[in-house]
Design an enzyme around this catalytic site. Structure first.
Site, short mmCIF file in Angstrom:
data_model
loop_
_atom_site.label_atom_id
_atom_site.label_comp_id
_atom_site.label_asym_id
_atom_site.label_seq_id
_atom_site.Cartn_x
_atom_site.Cartn_y
_atom_site.Cartn_z
N GLN A 80 0.81 -1.42 -0.02
CA GLN A 80 -0.02 -0.18 -0.03
C GLN A 80 0.81 1.19 -0.02
OE1 GLN A 80 -3.25 0.60 -0.06
NE2 GLN A 80 -3.87 -1.53 -0.55
N CYS A 111 -10.62 -8.83 -0.51
CA CYS A 111 -10.38 -10.05 -0.35
C CYS A 111 -11.31 -10.64 0.74
CB CYS A 111 -9.20 -10.64 0.36
SG CYS A 111 -7.79 -9.55 -0.55
C1 PLP Z 1 -3.43 -5.70 -2.46
C2 PLP Z 1 -2.34 -6.41 -1.10
C3 PLP Z 1 -1.74 -7.54 -1.26
C4 PLP Z 1 -1.89 -8.45 -2.35
O1 PLP Z 1 -1.31 -7.84 -3.39
P1 PLP Z 1 -1.49 -8.70 -4.82
O2 PLP Z 1 -0.44 -8.26 -5.73
O3 PLP Z 1 -3.17 -8.39 -5.09
O4 PLP Z 1 -1.60 -10.24 -4.52
C5 PLP Z 1 -1.04 -7.62 -0.27
N1 PLP Z 1 -0.81 -6.63 0.89
C6 PLP Z 1 -1.40 -5.56 0.87
C7 PLP Z 1 -1.39 -4.65 1.99
C8 PLP Z 1 -2.46 -5.25 -0.19
O5 PLP Z 1 -3.19 -4.18 -0.13
#
Ligand code: PLP
Length: 384
Positions: free
Chosen positions: A179, A324
């Site tokens: 993020q 998710c």
């Molecule tokens: C979106 C997200 C993930 C997962 O990343 P992907 O590329 O979608 O697998 C992991 N950690 C955080 C904090 C996220 O926001």
């Protein structure tokens, strides 16, 4: 109806300029970087230029950046890879109760394999106390994993402070920076991390590509076995269009981040103030140690999901937390961790702002919310 997209924390659109950089890689520079011929050579060059650009941006060496299929893989790799490579030294991991599922679930998996995991609590704003991390360390601790910025409530953790402590204790430190990369300043030395995960689609790059930064000297097993790509560390033909897009997105962030961050903070705070002004609306997370685009509020007497449907009818895309868990009915583990009741957690909505967000978007949300909240409160039935 125009769509107002306020779910940038779930994913971002690929920036046009990023897409332009990617396109030639599909049918032009399509060689396999592992091939010796000219097309392979060109692909290899593009791959290594992308790696150098990203490494430079995070203050890493080129040989410390490994491309993956995204944040989920990077987090899985960091956690399982450290556990597997250091099993003889210890079986204890430290993380927090507010991590993304792609950190928590590998930890749960390791617990089934005989590892021990400490899930540290956070305070009411979502902050981990670095002292708590220190106190949790044992002789058997092999990894500390604390996220940089929380995807639901936007709290930015004291990573540098935890990093200094981890270094003193000689324990490998991982941070999930999915993020924060491209959104707030980030340098692997300043943060004191040995491992760092990031993902392109959270910063206007394509989906399905990410990275794991692995500091020299960190003992880490591979997660994906097969070919000799990525220094034998991560097998599989490289996703060149994705990686080139990732680098282009990072280079845009390098130029835009500071200005964009300031603008987002301004829009974010005006949305927060407007929402809180409705009454019975509570901000989740920290007031200023907060991702520039994150707004997360619990609204008394309002079902979060019903509100999202209302907003959807108005063309407004918001979220109830993490993409998710949108499918599940379990209240958010992050909101419960900061002390919200299950009921308040179900009364929560997240707006995440980004590059295309305008003043007008915020005004529109604040126009729609009062009547929607009033109507939903009138028909509210508390969950059993
Ligand atoms: C979106 C997200 C993930 C997962 O990343 P992907 O590329 O979608 O697998 C992991 N950690 C955080 C904090 C996220 O926001």
């Amino acid at each position: 109806m125009d769509v107002i997209y306020l779910d940038y924390a779930a994913t971002t659109p690929v920036d046009r300029a990023v897409l332009e950089e990617m396109l030639p890689c599909f049918a032009g520079t399509y060689g396999n970087p592992s091939s010796i011929h000219a097309l392979g050579h060109d692909a290899r060059q593009a791959l290594e230029e992308a790696r150098a650009a990203i490494a430079g941006f995070i203050g890493a060496r080129r040989d410390e950046v490994f491309f993956t299929s995204g944040g989920t893989e990077s987090n899985n790799w960091a956690i399982k890879g450290i556990a597997s490579a250091n099993r003889a030294r210890g079986n204890h991991l430290i993380t927090t109760s507010i991590e993304h599922h792609s950190v928590l679930d590998p930890c749960r998996f390791l617990e089934e394999e005989g590892f021990r995991v400490t899930y540290l609590p956070v305070d009411g704003c979502g902050l981990v106390d670095p002292d708590d991390v220190r106190k949790a360390v044992t002789e058997r601790t092999i990894l500390i994993s604390v996220m940089h910025g929380n995807n639901e409530i936007g709290t930015v953790e004291s990573i540098a402070e935890i990093g200094r402590m981890a270094k003193q204790e000689g324990i490998c430190f991982h941070t999930d920076a999915v993020q924060t990369l491209g959104h707030i300043p980030l340098n692997v030395d300043d943060l004191g991390v040995g491992l760092l995960s990031a993902s392109a689609h959270k910063l206007y790059g394509p989906k399905g590509v990410g990275l794991l930064y692995v500091r020299r000297g960190v003992r880490l097993s591979s997660l994906i076995h097969g070919g000799s790509q990525e220094g034998h560390y991560r097998a599989g033909t490289e996703n060149l269009p994705g990686i080139v897009g990732f680098a282009a997105a990072v280079q845009m962030a390098e130029k835009e981040m500071e200005r964009e961050g300031k603008e987002l903070v301004r829009l974010r705070d005006s949305l927060i103030n407007g929402l809180v002004g409705l009454g019975g609306v509570h901000l989740n997370g920290h007031s200023d140690r907060r991702l520039p685009g994150n707004v997360n509020v619990s609204i008394d007497g309002v079902d979060g999901e019903a509100l999202l449907l209302d907003l959807r009818l108005e063309g407004i895309c918001a979220s109830n937390g993490s993409a998710c868990s949108a499918e599940s009915t379990e209240p958010s583990h992050v909101l419960l961790s900061i002390g919200r009741s299950p009921e308040a957690a179900r009364s929560t909505v997240r707006f995440s702002l980004g590059r295309q967000t305008t003043e007008g978007d915020i005004e529109r949300v604040l126009e729609v919310m009062p009547s929607s909240v009033r109507r939903l409160r009138a028909s509210y039935v508390p969950p059993l």
